[in-house]
Design an enzyme around this catalytic site. Structure first.
Site, PDB file in Angstrom:
ATOM      1  N   LYS A 144       2.194  11.107 -11.785  1.00 20.88           N
ATOM      2  CA  LYS A 144       1.316  10.193 -12.543  1.00 20.88           C
ATOM      3  C   LYS A 144       2.085   8.904 -12.781  1.00 20.88           C
ATOM      4  CE  LYS A 144      -1.823  13.181 -15.099  1.00 20.88           C
ATOM      5  NZ  LYS A 144      -2.247  13.629 -16.443  1.00 20.88           N
ATOM      6  N   ARG A 191       0.813  -1.234   0.000  1.00 19.00           N
ATOM      7  CA  ARG A 191       0.000   0.000   0.000  1.00 19.00           C
ATOM      8  C   ARG A 191       0.839   1.274   0.000  1.00 19.00           C
ATOM      9  NH1 ARG A 191      -2.933  -3.065   3.850  1.00 19.00           N
ATOM     10  NH2 ARG A 191      -4.638  -4.167   2.810  1.00 19.00           N
ATOM     11  N   HIS A 208      -2.399   9.936 -28.280  1.00 17.77           N
ATOM     12  CA  HIS A 208      -2.730   8.622 -27.710  1.00 17.77           C
ATOM     13  C   HIS A 208      -3.464   7.753 -28.729  1.00 17.77           C
ATOM     14  CE1 HIS A 208      -2.447   9.987 -23.214  1.00 17.77           C
ATOM     15  NE2 HIS A 208      -1.263   9.810 -23.772  1.00 17.77           N
ATOM     16  N   HIS A 233       6.039   7.676 -27.964  1.00 20.61           N
ATOM     17  CA  HIS A 233       5.063   8.569 -27.329  1.00 20.61           C
ATOM     18  C   HIS A 233       5.292  10.022 -27.754  1.00 20.61           C
ATOM     19  CE1 HIS A 233       2.417  10.219 -24.259  1.00 20.61           C
ATOM     20  NE2 HIS A 233       3.402  11.006 -23.865  1.00 20.61           N
ATOM     21  N   GLU A 248      -5.413  16.608 -11.367  1.00 14.88           N
ATOM     22  CA  GLU A 248      -6.046  16.947 -12.644  1.00 14.88           C
ATOM     23  C   GLU A 248      -7.553  17.155 -12.529  1.00 14.88           C
ATOM     24  OE1 GLU A 248      -4.122  15.171 -16.079  1.00 14.88           O
ATOM     25  OE2 GLU A 248      -6.004  15.289 -17.172  1.00 14.88           O
ATOM     26  N   ASN A 264      -1.634  17.966 -21.286  1.00 15.85           N
ATOM     27  CA  ASN A 264      -1.940  16.930 -22.273  1.00 15.85           C
ATOM     28  C   ASN A 264      -2.133  17.513 -23.669  1.00 15.85           C
ATOM     29  OD1 ASN A 264      -1.911  14.346 -21.075  1.00 15.85           O
ATOM     30  ND2 ASN A 264      -3.669  14.981 -19.839  1.00 15.85           N
ATOM     31  N   ARG A 273      -4.405  21.013 -14.790  1.00 15.58           N
ATOM     32  CA  ARG A 273      -3.336  20.084 -15.174  1.00 15.58           C
ATOM     33  C   ARG A 273      -3.570  19.463 -16.554  1.00 15.58           C
ATOM     34  NH1 ARG A 273      -0.017  15.609 -11.590  1.00 15.58           N
ATOM     35  NH2 ARG A 273       1.119  14.750 -13.369  1.00 15.58           N
ATOM     36  N   HIS A 314      -1.897  15.314 -26.722  1.00 16.13           N
ATOM     37  CA  HIS A 314      -1.951  13.921 -26.274  1.00 16.13           C
ATOM     38  C   HIS A 314      -3.235  13.196 -26.690  1.00 16.13           C
ATOM     39  CE1 HIS A 314       1.461  15.282 -23.993  1.00 16.13           C
ATOM     40  NE2 HIS A 314       1.628  14.144 -23.382  1.00 16.13           N
ATOM     41  N   GLU A 371       7.824  16.988 -25.753  1.00 16.65           N
ATOM     42  CA  GLU A 371       7.263  17.386 -24.448  1.00 16.65           C
ATOM     43  C   GLU A 371       7.866  18.704 -23.968  1.00 16.65           C
ATOM     44  OE1 GLU A 371       4.663  15.846 -23.363  1.00 16.65           O
ATOM     45  OE2 GLU A 371       4.844  13.657 -23.482  1.00 16.65           O
ATOM     46  N   LYS A 401       6.060  22.663 -15.308  1.00 17.25           N
ATOM     47  CA  LYS A 401       5.273  21.510 -14.853  1.00 17.25           C
ATOM     48  C   LYS A 401       5.000  21.612 -13.349  1.00 17.25           C
ATOM     49  CE  LYS A 401       4.131  16.790 -15.113  1.00 17.25           C
ATOM     50  NZ  LYS A 401       4.161  15.531 -15.818  1.00 17.25           N
TER      51      LYS A 401
HETATM   52  P1  NAD Z   1      11.155   4.899 -22.715  1.00 16.61           P
HETATM   53  O1  NAD Z   1      11.081   4.814 -21.266  1.00 16.61           O
HETATM   54  O2  NAD Z   1      10.658   3.763 -23.523  1.00 16.61           O
HETATM   55  O3  NAD Z   1      12.671   5.192 -23.125  1.00 16.61           O
HETATM   56  C1  NAD Z   1      12.995   5.333 -24.471  1.00 16.61           C
HETATM   57  C2  NAD Z   1      14.118   4.384 -24.906  1.00 16.61           C
HETATM   58  O4  NAD Z   1      15.373   4.940 -24.506  1.00 16.61           O
HETATM   59  C3  NAD Z   1      14.065   3.010 -24.291  1.00 16.61           C
HETATM   60  O5  NAD Z   1      14.486   2.062 -25.236  1.00 16.61           O
HETATM   61  C4  NAD Z   1      15.061   3.101 -23.153  1.00 16.61           C
HETATM   62  O6  NAD Z   1      15.578   1.863 -22.777  1.00 16.61           O
HETATM   63  C5  NAD Z   1      16.104   3.992 -23.761  1.00 16.61           C
HETATM   64  N1  NAD Z   1      16.910   4.767 -22.831  1.00 16.61           N
HETATM   65  C6  NAD Z   1      16.502   5.381 -21.716  1.00 16.61           C
HETATM   66  N2  NAD Z   1      17.482   6.133 -21.218  1.00 16.61           N
HETATM   67  C7  NAD Z   1      18.538   5.982 -22.030  1.00 16.61           C
HETATM   68  C8  NAD Z   1      19.850   6.514 -22.048  1.00 16.61           C
HETATM   69  N3  NAD Z   1      20.237   7.411 -21.161  1.00 16.61           N
HETATM   70  N4  NAD Z   1      20.702   6.113 -23.026  1.00 16.61           N
HETATM   71  C9  NAD Z   1      20.292   5.219 -23.973  1.00 16.61           C
HETATM   72  N5  NAD Z   1      19.058   4.712 -24.025  1.00 16.61           N
HETATM   73  C10 NAD Z   1      18.190   5.090 -23.066  1.00 16.61           C
HETATM   74  O7  NAD Z   1      10.381   6.200 -23.270  1.00 16.61           O
HETATM   75  P2  NAD Z   1      10.251   7.694 -22.727  1.00 16.61           P
HETATM   76  O8  NAD Z   1      10.088   8.507 -23.936  1.00 16.61           O
HETATM   77  O9  NAD Z   1      11.282   8.035 -21.749  1.00 16.61           O
HETATM   78  O10 NAD Z   1       8.866   7.659 -21.925  1.00 16.61           O
HETATM   79  C11 NAD Z   1       7.651   7.391 -22.577  1.00 16.61           C
HETATM   80  C12 NAD Z   1       6.650   6.940 -21.551  1.00 16.61           C
HETATM   81  O11 NAD Z   1       6.436   7.979 -20.610  1.00 16.61           O
HETATM   82  C13 NAD Z   1       5.303   6.598 -22.135  1.00 16.61           C
HETATM   83  O12 NAD Z   1       4.879   5.377 -21.611  1.00 16.61           O
HETATM   84  C14 NAD Z   1       4.406   7.722 -21.663  1.00 16.61           C
HETATM   85  O13 NAD Z   1       3.077   7.325 -21.499  1.00 16.61           O
HETATM   86  C15 NAD Z   1       5.041   8.082 -20.376  1.00 16.61           C
HETATM   87  N6  NAD Z   1       4.765   9.444 -19.926  1.00 16.61           N
HETATM   88  C16 NAD Z   1       4.323   9.612 -18.662  1.00 16.61           C
HETATM   89  C17 NAD Z   1       4.093  10.874 -18.166  1.00 16.61           C
HETATM   90  C18 NAD Z   1       3.701  11.052 -16.732  1.00 16.61           C
HETATM   91  O14 NAD Z   1       3.339  12.165 -16.361  1.00 16.61           O
HETATM   92  N7  NAD Z   1       3.805  10.038 -15.903  1.00 16.61           N
HETATM   93  C19 NAD Z   1       4.293  11.985 -18.987  1.00 16.61           C
HETATM   94  C20 NAD Z   1       4.744  11.787 -20.286  1.00 16.61           C
HETATM   95  C21 NAD Z   1       4.975  10.505 -20.747  1.00 16.61           C
HETATM   96  N1  GLY Z   2       2.154  14.543 -18.668  1.00 13.55           N
HETATM   97  C1  GLY Z   2       0.911  15.065 -18.256  1.00 13.55           C
HETATM   98  C2  GLY Z   2       0.795  15.251 -16.786  1.00 13.55           C
HETATM   99  O1  GLY Z   2       1.698  14.950 -16.046  1.00 13.55           O
HETATM  100  O2  GLY Z   2      -0.217  15.668 -16.319  1.00 13.55           O
END
Ligand code: NAD
Ligand code: GLY
Length: 369
Positions: free
Chosen positions: A147, A125, A256, A269, A241, A249, A245, A252, A189, A231
């Site tokens: 998030k 939890r 999405h 993404h 949100e 998006n 907030r 997005h 982003e 942010k």
């Molecule tokens: P990812 O985590 O898939 O990383 C991208 C690629 O880069 C992967 O293959 C990873 O292994 C590689 N990688 C990471 N760091 C590296 C480094 N320093 N050197 C070499 N390779 C490296 O993708 P991302 O773009 O980081 O994140 C996308 C995800 O984030 C999506 O799932 C999206 O929904 C989520 N997201 C969440 C929020 C939130 O607020 N929580 C906001 C935006 C996006």
């Molecule tokens: N990436 C959108 C949010 O964090 O609200």
């Protein structure tokens, strides 16, 4: 006087407030872990790409403070952001006798960060966790704001929780190994913060895009810091949100749909968000909220960042219908009405619905096979 090693942006969330440290070489800087709760064990959650690059210096730092330092390398990719992979984190925690004080450390991009955060929110939890984002996208967006979650085959990020980290540590040096396509995805982003909140930042991005693409350390530091400031400012006002907030998006809703419609991982993404911002900006223009010059300016910036500006065809028979079907699943939808983040004049955003006929026009204008 020596230059500070890192900059700090704070996010003000009362008892859930925390710092975002931004600098080069922070992964192996012991001081980064000062002041975290005492625990015997820590689990570093990473993936099979990032762990070989960065886990060793981090393990060395953490071993000075924690007697048991475990590392788990998950399979890499958005396609693995699911229940089965999440369960690997719980398996590792339980098989190693971890308890409710165990600290989770997310070392990787947004996929690792979102899944580790969700595991931290739900294991016993709730256990403490720290974000160590290693992609540009994760440093400017996903690691900040709490998030967390996983995808469901029927929708992106459909299962998750709001759960804040105790700290975010952005090591800019890790961006040097990022594949160029991932750097561009992160820039999507970064770019979004301009049209929704800060026109000066958009001007700066136009002037400094080449430096960012060349991974200039000072340019990256500025882009990460300003993105985190914006942010943090938004999330501090609307953590869960309820309203404001949602502007984060921007791009997005269309994005999405592209990700889900193409199959997770086919489009990154950030690529889907980049293209989605062009579509959302065009919708804003058709609604009379912003002029054509601003839309063209934004499109040019997205293109310069190496991002797609033409959407994929998701269904040959009724492409717009398929987009609409997927977008109805968006979490912002209200009683089946899709709600879009729209540009309401430069550097201001609003969330509202739009007639399907108008959305169809935008999709038809923005997509090709
Ligand atoms: P990812 O985590 O898939 O990383 C991208 C690629 O880069 C992967 O293959 C990873 O292994 C590689 N990688 C990471 N760091 C590296 C480094 N320093 N050197 C070499 N390779 C490296 O993708 P991302 O773009 O980081 O994140 C996308 C995800 O984030 C999506 O799932 C999206 O929904 C989520 N997201 C969440 C929020 C939130 O607020 N929580 C906001 C935006 C996006
Ligand atoms: N990436 C959108 C949010 O964090 O609200």
């Amino acid at each position: 006087m020596s230059m500070p090693l890192f900059q700090t942006v704070s996010i003000d969330l009362a008892e859930r407030s925390y710092d975002i440290h931004i600098g080069s070489g922070l992964l192996s800087l012991d001081a980064m872990f000062d002041g975290l709760p005492r625990a015997t064990s820590v689990l570093i959650v990473s993936n099979e790409t990032v762990a070989p690059l960065y886990a060793a210096p981090l393990q060395a730092s953490l071993r000075k403070r924690y007697s048991k330092v475990l590392t788990l390398a998950l399979p890499d990719g958005e396609v693995h952001k699911n229940w089965q992979t999440l369960n690997l984190i719980f398996d590792a925690l339980l098989q190693n006798g971890c308890d409710r004080k165990t600290l989770l450390v997310a070392l990787g991009g947004g996929v690792v960060g979102d899944m580790t955060g969700f595991a931290a929110a739900s294991f016993m939890r709730g256990v403490p966790f720290v974000q160590l984002p290693t992609t540009l996208l994760a440093q400017v967006d996903s690691s900040v704001g709490g998030k967390t979650g996983i995808n469901h085959p029927l929708g992106k990020n459909m299962v998750g929780a709001f759960y804040q980290p105790l700290r975010v540590i952005c090591d800019l040096a890790s961006l040097q190994t990022l594949p160029v396509r991932e750097l561009s995805a992160g820039l999507a982003e970064v770019i979004k913060y301009g049209p929704i909140a800060d026109l000066q930042f958009m001007d700066w991005l136009e002037q400094n895009m080449d430096r960012l693409l060349a991974r200039d350390a000072d340019a990256l530091a500025h882009a990460v810091r300003r993105s985190c400031e914006i942010k943090a400012w938004v999330v501090a006002q609307d953590e869960r949100e309820g309203g404001l907030r949602a502007i984060l998006n921007f791009g997005h809703t269309f994005g999405h749909a592209i990700e889900a419609g193409m199959g997770y991982g086919a489009w990154l993404h950030g690529e889907a968000v980049g293209c989605g911002m062009v579509m959302a900006a065009q919708l804003s223009q058709r609604l009379g909220l912003v002029d054509a010059d601003f839309v063209a300016r934004l499109r040019a910036l997205i293109l310069r960042a190496g991002l797609p500006v033409v959407g994929p065809v998701l269904n040959a028979a009724d492409n717009a219908g398929r987009y609409l079907e997927l977008m109805r699943l968006d979490k912002k939808s209200d009683a089946g009405e899709i709600r879009f983040v729209l540009i309401d004049g430069p550097s201001r955003a609003r969330v509202q619905g739009a007639a399907d006929s108008l959305v169809r026009e935008v999709i038809d204008a923005c997509c090709q096979a």
